[in-house]
Design an enzyme around this catalytic site. Structure first.
Site, PDB file in Angstrom:
ATOM      1  N   CYS A   1       0.830  -1.212   0.000  1.00  0.00           N
ATOM      2  CA  CYS A   1       0.000   0.000   0.000  1.00  0.00           C
ATOM      3  C   CYS A   1       0.861   1.256   0.000  1.00  0.00           C
ATOM      4  O   CYS A   1       1.394   1.646   1.045  1.00  0.00           O
ATOM      5  CB  CYS A   1      -0.940  -0.005   1.205  1.00  0.00           C
ATOM      6  SG  CYS A   1      -1.993   1.453   1.279  1.00  0.00           S
TER       7      CYS A   1
ATOM      8  N   CYS B   1      -0.413   4.080   2.193  1.00  0.00           N
ATOM      9  CA  CYS B   1      -0.221   3.832   3.635  1.00  0.00           C
ATOM     10  C   CYS B   1       1.219   4.114   4.043  1.00  0.00           C
ATOM     11  O   CYS B   1       1.484   4.715   5.078  1.00  0.00           O
ATOM     12  CB  CYS B   1      -0.528   2.374   3.989  1.00  0.00           C
ATOM     13  SG  CYS B   1      -2.076   1.753   3.345  1.00  0.00           S
ATOM     14  N   ASP B   2       2.162   3.639   3.245  1.00  0.00           N
ATOM     15  CA  ASP B   2       3.560   3.580   3.690  1.00  0.00           C
ATOM     16  C   ASP B   2       4.537   4.451   2.906  1.00  0.00           C
ATOM     17  O   ASP B   2       5.705   4.558   3.279  1.00  0.00           O
ATOM     18  CB  ASP B   2       4.046   2.123   3.637  1.00  0.00           C
ATOM     19  CG  ASP B   2       3.227   1.214   4.545  1.00  0.00           C
ATOM     20  OD1 ASP B   2       2.777   1.691   5.595  1.00  0.00           O
ATOM     21  OD2 ASP B   2       3.022   0.036   4.194  1.00  0.00           O
TER      22      ASP B   2
END
Length: 316
Positions: A138, A141-142
């Site tokens: 992701c 997300c990261d």
């Protein structure tokens, strides 16, 4: 249904942000929900080290910790959260009968499906070894953790191109590792990739491994695998992002509910309603687009509100 079948007003299948949020709302509406937490209690977020984009955690929060917090909140209002998975269902008539892996049957007046989706991996041992230490599925997300660093994205479709472009805005350099000699992505996405200076596309490359002492430091690739001019290539990277798709965890329900060609459960008019009255859907199992904790939580809230309305309308 047998005489031992348990009857509940609301059964929630799945326990990520969508399932747990649905449980909070359903509990506070006195629906006495039962939640089956599934194969991965807490969902995909439990594989993320730090979550920085969920409101209310200004310093960021460990993914496991955040899911434990939301679970605790649901339990405080009376949600009955159980370990185990639902392995069979009969949605032919209400109350709907669902069977857990231990054979226990539940007849539910309403069902909220929040089983999520699983990121597809290449199947390398190194993906497990470096999970949370440089391997991610992701970018949104990261990606933030890789500012000014070098990363690689695996995949050749729209998702891979989108992730590469997103990461290019943060990272110093992005490699896009593509198995085929071309991109499968739409023309507009291909054009955007070509126009992004710090993306280098490695066509006809396969990843065969990752290496590094304290997390990912590089990837072992094979160029033109199986051809006479096959060549091994190593690239130095700090992060390795998989963008080869997600598989919605919808198999148990496919016989009864409409899904798209990938398996995402179809919603009616962008509501949590499905083609079966009283059966609702929330989170990534019905969301191929956003796939964020906050959107999943929001859809869990919507599903619980719809379930409560349905029960009231049908005097259940």
């Amino acid at each position: 249904m047998t005489s031992n079948t348990e009857h509940v007003r609301c059964l929630i299948v799945g326990s990520g942000p969508a399932g747990y949020t649905a449980a909070i709302y359903a509990s506070r509406s006195n629906l006495n929900p039962v939640v089956y937490s599934g194969l991965q209690p807490g969902g995909q977020l439990t594989q993320t080290t730090v979550v920085e984009n969920f409101p209310g955690y200004p310093q960021g929060v460990d993914g496991n910790q955040m899911m434990m917090d939301i679970r605790e909140q649901a339990e405080r209002f009376g949600a009955d959260i159980r370990d185990g998975s639902i392995v069979k269902c009969d949605l032919s008539k209400a109350p709907y009968v669902l069977t857990a892996e231990d054979g226990h049957e539940i007849a539910a007046d309403t069902v909220i499906i929040a089983t999520g989706a699983s990121a597809k991996y290449l199947g390398l041992d190194d993906e497990k070894k470096y999970n949370g230490q440089g391997v991610s599925a992701c970018a949104t997300c990261d990606g933030f953790f890789y500012r000014k660093k070098v990363v690689a994205v695996v995949g050749g479709g729209d998702t891979a191109c989108e992730e590469a472009i997103y990461l290019a805005g943060l990272a110093r350099k992005v490699y896009l590792i593509v198995r085929k000699p071309y991109l499968r992505a739409s023309k507009v996405m291909q054009k955007r990739v070509q126009e992004t200076e710090n993306i280098e596309v490695l066509f006809e490359h396969n990843t065969i491994g990752l290496f590094g002492e304290n997390g990912v430091e590089g990837a072992h690739l094979v160029k033109r695998k199986g051809e006479p001019d096959e060549e091994k290539v190593d690239i130095a990277i700090d992060g390795f992002f998989l963008a080869i798709g997600h598989k919605p965890n919808s198999d148990v329900f496919k016989e009864w509910l409409e899904t798209d060609e990938v398996g995402y459960i179809k919603r009616i008019d962008n509501t949590p309603k499905t083609s079966i009255p009283g059966v609702f859907v929330a989170g990534d199992v019905a969301d191929p687009v956003y796939r964020q904790a906050i959107t999943s939580a929001g859809s869990g809230c919507q599903a619980a509100i719809e379930a409560e309305r349905y029960l009231t309308e049908h005097a259940l």
